[in-house]
Design a protein around this motif. Sequence first.
Motif, PDB file in Angstrom:
ATOM      1  N   HIS A   1      27.630  32.134 -12.122  1.00  0.00           N
ATOM      2  CA  HIS A   1      26.449  31.329 -12.215  1.00  0.00           C
ATOM      3  C   HIS A   1      25.976  30.502 -11.065  1.00  0.00           C
ATOM      4  N   LYS A   2      24.953  29.903 -10.930  1.00  0.00           N
ATOM      5  CA  LYS A   2      24.790  29.065  -9.692  1.00  0.00           C
ATOM      6  C   LYS A   2      25.599  27.786  -9.888  1.00  0.00           C
ATOM      7  N   CYS A   3      26.140  27.179  -8.894  1.00  0.00           N
ATOM      8  CA  CYS A   3      27.012  26.317  -8.549  1.00  0.00           C
ATOM      9  C   CYS A   3      26.200  24.800  -8.193  1.00  0.00           C
ATOM     10  N   ASP A   4      26.552  24.052  -8.991  1.00  0.00           N
ATOM     11  CA  ASP A   4      25.776  22.373  -8.728  1.00  0.00           C
ATOM     12  C   ASP A   4      26.771  21.702  -8.248  1.00  0.00           C
ATOM     13  N   ALA A   5      26.720  21.110  -7.100  1.00  0.00           N
ATOM     14  CA  ALA A   5      27.710  20.329  -6.687  1.00  0.00           C
ATOM     15  C   ALA A   5      27.412  18.814  -6.651  1.00  0.00           C
ATOM     16  N   HIS A   6      27.999  17.893  -7.107  1.00  0.00           N
ATOM     17  CA  HIS A   6      27.782  16.455  -7.383  1.00  0.00           C
ATOM     18  C   HIS A   6      28.700  15.965  -6.425  1.00  0.00           C
TER      19      HIS A   6
ATOM     20  N   LEU B   1      16.012  17.585  -7.540  1.00  0.00           N
ATOM     21  CA  LEU B   1      16.603  17.194  -8.719  1.00  0.00           C
ATOM     22  C   LEU B   1      17.164  15.666  -8.503  1.00  0.00           C
ATOM     23  N   VAL B   2      17.092  14.956  -9.694  1.00  0.00           N
ATOM     24  CA  VAL B   2      17.452  13.668  -9.813  1.00  0.00           C
ATOM     25  C   VAL B   2      18.439  13.523 -10.848  1.00  0.00           C
TER      26      VAL B   2
ATOM     27  N   LEU C   1      26.907  27.114  -2.249  1.00  0.00           N
ATOM     28  CA  LEU C   1      26.465  26.307  -3.259  1.00  0.00           C
ATOM     29  C   LEU C   1      25.014  26.283  -3.517  1.00  0.00           C
ATOM     30  N   HIS C   2      24.513  26.187  -4.704  1.00  0.00           N
ATOM     31  CA  HIS C   2      22.839  26.277  -5.071  1.00  0.00           C
ATOM     32  C   HIS C   2      22.512  25.031  -4.633  1.00  0.00           C
ATOM     33  N   ASN C   3      23.028  24.060  -5.355  1.00  0.00           N
ATOM     34  CA  ASN C   3      22.552  22.595  -5.376  1.00  0.00           C
ATOM     35  C   ASN C   3      23.460  21.551  -5.046  1.00  0.00           C
ATOM     36  N   PHE C   4      22.959  20.755  -3.844  1.00  0.00           N
ATOM     37  CA  PHE C   4      23.799  19.670  -3.364  1.00  0.00           C
ATOM     38  C   PHE C   4      23.179  18.319  -3.838  1.00  0.00           C
ATOM     39  N   THR C   5      24.037  17.608  -4.472  1.00  0.00           N
ATOM     40  CA  THR C   5      23.493  16.170  -4.967  1.00  0.00           C
ATOM     41  C   THR C   5      24.339  15.354  -4.533  1.00  0.00           C
TER      42      THR C   5
ATOM     43  N   PRO D   1      19.455  25.860  -1.266  1.00  0.00           N
ATOM     44  CA  PRO D   1      18.194  26.145  -2.208  1.00  0.00           C
ATOM     45  C   PRO D   1      17.694  24.938  -2.813  1.00  0.00           C
ATOM     46  N   SER D   2      18.571  24.078  -3.284  1.00  0.00           N
ATOM     47  CA  SER D   2      18.304  22.992  -3.885  1.00  0.00           C
ATOM     48  C   SER D   2      18.997  21.583  -3.411  1.00  0.00           C
ATOM     49  N   VAL D   3      18.292  20.602  -3.529  1.00  0.00           N
ATOM     50  CA  VAL D   3      19.078  19.227  -3.222  1.00  0.00           C
ATOM     51  C   VAL D   3      18.393  18.122  -4.149  1.00  0.00           C
ATOM     52  N   GLY D   4      19.649  17.482  -4.589  1.00  0.00           N
ATOM     53  CA  GLY D   4      19.256  16.567  -5.565  1.00  0.00           C
ATOM     54  C   GLY D   4      19.897  15.014  -5.016  1.00  0.00           C
ATOM     55  N   ILE D   5      19.571  13.954  -5.731  1.00  0.00           N
ATOM     56  CA  ILE D   5      20.255  12.736  -5.537  1.00  0.00           C
ATOM     57  C   ILE D   5      20.335  12.008  -6.883  1.00  0.00           C
ATOM     58  N   SER D   6      21.440  11.303  -6.740  1.00  0.00           N
ATOM     59  CA  SER D   6      21.932  10.714  -7.903  1.00  0.00           C
ATOM     60  C   SER D   6      22.002   8.918  -7.719  1.00  0.00           C
ATOM     61  N   ILE D   7      21.953   8.461  -9.056  1.00  0.00           N
ATOM     62  CA  ILE D   7      22.068   7.049  -9.053  1.00  0.00           C
ATOM     63  C   ILE D   7      23.063   6.673 -10.063  1.00  0.00           C
TER      64      ILE D   7
END
Length: 218
Positions: free
Chosen positions: A60-65, A133-134, A83-87, A108-114
Amino acid sequence: MTIISPSLLACDFLNIEPELMAFSGVKDMWFHLDIMDGHFVPNLTFGHPIIELIAKKSPHKCDAHFMVTNPEFHGETLKNAGLHNFTFHLEAVMDSLSLIKELKKNYPSVGISIKPNTPTHKLSDEILKAVDLVLVMSVEPGFGGQSFMPSAFDKIKELKKRRESLKAHFQIQVDGGVTDKNAKELIEAGADNLVAGSYVFKTTKDNYKNKIESLRSF
């Protein structure tokens, strides 16, 4: 369909490939990697070789936080890892918008976290229109197995309203204390990507898929 992202922080590290393969065939899911540096948060987890191995083996896609003080470094050194998503965390950088634009060249996807104590208004309209992504943290980042913080509901609702008013397209992801007891309410509030660690992995391997489906079957 709501995406479910099992957090590998809770899996059996000594048998990580069989853990990954136990989710083969499950639809609408990612693997969530909590990457901590011992500085931004007090814990230390995956290094680059393990991240690359997981991304290579994953069905599956890997989502890295990235709970790190220097996400720019990791964004560059892991750009070919698959990696698919980099947060990364809003609190970790001075110019989030510039970093988002740079990361989008390679991911492919970039996220930000709070963090739980960071209000959503700290995320500018420009950031919300730029990200894919948030991630709303519903526990203090750094350790797995913590209890869900209900204040996350208000943040999710606020982000959903802003997404609609801005005509933005970011996913709203929530991480921390997610179980079948709060999944329905989280989805109704506006979350479309749920990270779950202990809830999924603290059972037998043949029950993992049932745990995934229980988070979106009401």
